[in-house]
Each structure stands twice: as structure tokens, then as C-alpha cells.
Scaffold this motif. Structure first.
Motif, PDB file in Angstrom:
ATOM      1  N   ASP A 128       0.829  -1.216   0.000  1.00 60.35           N
ATOM      2  CA  ASP A 128       0.000   0.000   0.000  1.00 60.35           C
ATOM      3  C   ASP A 128       0.861   1.262   0.000  1.00 60.35           C
ATOM      4  O   ASP A 128       0.571   2.219  -0.734  1.00 60.35           O
ATOM      5  CB  ASP A 128      -0.941   0.017   1.208  1.00 60.35           C
ATOM      6  CG  ASP A 128      -2.063  -0.995   1.091  1.00 60.35           C
ATOM      7  OD1 ASP A 128      -2.350  -1.458  -0.036  1.00 60.35           O
ATOM      8  OD2 ASP A 128      -2.659  -1.329   2.139  1.00 60.35           O
ATOM      9  N   ALA A 129       1.909   1.291   0.805  1.00 63.12           N
ATOM     10  CA  ALA A 129       2.791   2.465   0.867  1.00 63.12           C
ATOM     11  C   ALA A 129       3.488   2.688  -0.474  1.00 63.12           C
ATOM     12  O   ALA A 129       3.609   3.829  -0.936  1.00 63.12           O
ATOM     13  CB  ALA A 129       3.814   2.301   1.987  1.00 63.12           C
ATOM     14  N   LEU A 130       3.926   1.619  -1.105  1.00 63.58           N
ATOM     15  CA  LEU A 130       4.587   1.738  -2.406  1.00 63.58           C
ATOM     16  C   LEU A 130       3.600   2.188  -3.481  1.00 63.58           C
ATOM     17  O   LEU A 130       3.932   3.034  -4.325  1.00 63.58           O
ATOM     18  CB  LEU A 130       5.245   0.415  -2.789  1.00 63.58           C
ATOM     19  CG  LEU A 130       6.424   0.003  -1.915  1.00 63.58           C
ATOM     20  CD1 LEU A 130       6.817  -1.443  -2.182  1.00 63.58           C
ATOM     21  CD2 LEU A 130       7.605   0.941  -2.123  1.00 63.58           C
ATOM     22  N   ALA A 131       2.401   1.640  -3.468  1.00 61.94           N
ATOM     23  CA  ALA A 131       1.390   2.046  -4.448  1.00 61.94           C
ATOM     24  C   ALA A 131       1.067   3.533  -4.298  1.00 61.94           C
ATOM     25  O   ALA A 131       0.931   4.256  -5.281  1.00 61.94           O
ATOM     26  CB  ALA A 131       0.134   1.199  -4.287  1.00 61.94           C
ATOM     27  N   ARG A 132       0.979   3.979  -3.073  1.00 60.98           N
ATOM     28  CA  ARG A 132       0.648   5.376  -2.785  1.00 60.98           C
ATOM     29  C   ARG A 132       1.767   6.321  -3.221  1.00 60.98           C
ATOM     30  O   ARG A 132       1.515   7.367  -3.821  1.00 60.98           O
ATOM     31  CB  ARG A 132       0.372   5.525  -1.288  1.00 60.98           C
ATOM     32  CG  ARG A 132      -0.067   6.888  -0.842  1.00 60.98           C
ATOM     33  CD  ARG A 132      -0.451   6.933   0.644  1.00 60.98           C
ATOM     34  NE  ARG A 132       0.592   6.450   1.542  1.00 60.98           N
ATOM     35  CZ  ARG A 132       0.567   5.274   2.184  1.00 60.98           C
ATOM     36  NH1 ARG A 132      -0.460   4.444   2.045  1.00 60.98           N
ATOM     37  NH2 ARG A 132       1.553   4.910   2.978  1.00 60.98           N
ATOM     38  N   ASN A 133       3.015   5.960  -2.948  1.00 56.22           N
ATOM     39  CA  ASN A 133       4.136   6.870  -3.194  1.00 56.22           C
ATOM     40  C   ASN A 133       4.796   6.659  -4.554  1.00 56.22           C
ATOM     41  O   ASN A 133       4.883   7.587  -5.350  1.00 56.22           O
ATOM     42  CB  ASN A 133       5.172   6.738  -2.078  1.00 56.22           C
ATOM     43  CG  ASN A 133       4.627   7.207  -0.753  1.00 56.22           C
ATOM     44  OD1 ASN A 133       4.082   8.292  -0.652  1.00 56.22           O
ATOM     45  ND2 ASN A 133       4.757   6.383   0.268  1.00 56.22           N
ATOM     46  N   VAL A 134       5.272   5.472  -4.817  1.00 53.84           N
ATOM     47  CA  VAL A 134       6.018   5.212  -6.052  1.00 53.84           C
ATOM     48  C   VAL A 134       5.095   5.230  -7.265  1.00 53.84           C
ATOM     49  O   VAL A 134       5.452   5.748  -8.325  1.00 53.84           O
ATOM     50  CB  VAL A 134       6.774   3.864  -5.963  1.00 53.84           C
ATOM     51  CG1 VAL A 134       7.465   3.541  -7.276  1.00 53.84           C
ATOM     52  CG2 VAL A 134       7.777   3.891  -4.816  1.00 53.84           C
ATOM     53  N   TYR A 135       3.897   4.671  -7.108  1.00 52.46           N
ATOM     54  CA  TYR A 135       2.984   4.542  -8.241  1.00 52.46           C
ATOM     55  C   TYR A 135       1.880   5.600  -8.229  1.00 52.46           C
ATOM     56  O   TYR A 135       0.854   5.440  -8.886  1.00 52.46           O
ATOM     57  CB  TYR A 135       2.401   3.132  -8.275  1.00 52.46           C
ATOM     58  CG  TYR A 135       3.468   2.086  -8.502  1.00 52.46           C
ATOM     59  CD1 TYR A 135       3.919   1.804  -9.782  1.00 52.46           C
ATOM     60  CD2 TYR A 135       4.053   1.415  -7.437  1.00 52.46           C
ATOM     61  CE1 TYR A 135       4.911   0.868 -10.002  1.00 52.46           C
ATOM     62  CE2 TYR A 135       5.053   0.475  -7.636  1.00 52.46           C
ATOM     63  CZ  TYR A 135       5.478   0.209  -8.922  1.00 52.46           C
ATOM     64  OH  TYR A 135       6.469  -0.717  -9.142  1.00 52.46           O
ATOM     65  N   GLY A 136       2.070   6.674  -7.488  1.00 52.04           N
ATOM     66  CA  GLY A 136       1.178   7.814  -7.534  1.00 52.04           C
ATOM     67  C   GLY A 136      -0.245   7.566  -7.086  1.00 52.04           C
ATOM     68  O   GLY A 136      -1.175   8.160  -7.627  1.00 52.04           O
TER      69      GLY A 136
END
Length: 185
Positions: A128-136
Motif C-alpha cells: 500500500d505504501a509503495l502504491a501510494r508513493n512510487v505509483y502515484g
């Protein structure tokens, strides 16, 4: 004959910090992240990968006994000195650079804290954190799931090496091609 007057040799500490920075940047530049993982190949996407990779290294150094936390702080300073120089080289005006650096610093520290918390909470929180930050903010997809696997593998690789090993040899970033694709977060 070339005279060495006025030329300084870099201190051993500077050489170490430049090597650590180069290791992190080398990991960020792996084409696999942008081709197979779907990380946007933009300034923002590369910054997100820098924050992610550097955040993992800083997490490891801050958890170590001294001089780990001091090296971590010096490494942050080195990373931002390079970012400042990169912005100036890219043509960002001298008046705008400090404002942009402040935003980048806040984003970097925020991402590092978010990834640290997510690693403590487990795989789904990390996705979830990666989807939110890296993947906008996109819904977690296969790229975020695979990137979470890479982050977990990197965190484990860094934890497996004593601090002295991290300071004496290249940082143990895994090959992103070696991370299997999972089907669910």
C-alpha cells in the motif's frame, strides 16, 4: 609538470560517503524497475526510487551501533548535496533551488518514515505504501507487489551484513530481476 597546489585529496570519510551514494544511485538506475516493475521513468519516479533505496540503507545504519547513525546523517547530507547539484545542472534557477530542495527533503523524510512503518507492519502495508508513493496512488498492482518483495529482500540483505561490511564493501542490493512476481499483496 602539474603542480598539486590548491588541490585537496578527499578525506577517507568523503570517499566512503561518495561510494555509498554511488551504490544507492546504481541501484536506483537499474532498468528493471522502470521496464518490468512499472516505476515511472520520470524525475519523480527516480526520486521515489532514490528515497526508497536510500531509506533502506539509512534504516540499517540508524539501527546499528555507533558510528552507524552518524554515517546515516552524513549520507543524508551527501544525498542532498548531490540532489542540489543535479537540480542546478538541470537548469533549475538559483532562486527556485532552495524551495525545491525543501519539498524534496520533506518528501524524502516522509517516504523513509512511511516505508519504515510499513516494513514493521508487514507485506500488505508495504504494498500500500509503495502504491501510494512510487505509483502515484494507483491501486496496488503487480508492480507494487513485486517492488515490495524487492524492498523486503533488500532489507534482509542489509540486515544480514554487519555495519563494518556495509562500510567496507558495496552495499548488498539484490538484483531486481531475481525477485519473483507474486500474484497478491
Amino acid at each position: 609538470m602539474v603542480f598539486p597546489f590548491g588541490r585537496r585529496r578527499p578525506s577517507p570519510g568523503r570517499v566512503l560517503l561518495d561510494r555509498l551514494h554511488a551504490d544507492i544511485v546504481g541501484a536506483v538506475r537499474q532498468p528493471e524497475f522502470y521496464l518490468a516493475y512499472g516505476v515511472p521513468d520520470t524525475f519523480e519516479g527516480r526520486f521515489e526510487m532514490l528515497a526508497l533505496q536510500a531509506g533502506l540503507v539509512l534504516r540499517r545504519f540508524n539501527a546499528a551501533a555507533p558510528p552507524g547513525p552518524d554515517v546515516a546523517q552524513d549520507l543524508v547530507d551527501t544525498i542532498f548535496a548531490h540532489l542540489d547539484a543535479d537540480l542546478r545542472e538541470a537548469g533549475v534557477g538559483d532562486i527556485t533551488v532552495p524551495k525545491r530542495m525543501k519539498r524534496l527533503c520533506e518528501a524524502f523524510l516522509g517516504r523513509s518514515a512511511a516505508y519504515d512503518a510499513a516494513l514493521k507492519q508487514g507485506h500488505a502495508a508495504l504494498v500500500d505504501a509503495l502504491a501510494r508513493n512510487v505509483y502515484g496512488g494507483q491501486a496496488p498492482g503487480s508492480g507494487a507487489v513485486r517492488l515490495a518483495g524487492y524492498v523486503e529482500a533488500t532489507d534482509a540483505a542489509l540486515d544480514a551484513v554487519p555495519l563494518e561490511g556495509c562500510l567496507a564493501a558495496p552495499l548488498p542490493f539484490p538484483d531486481p530481476r531475481s525477485i519473483p512476481l507474486r500474484t497478491a499483496p
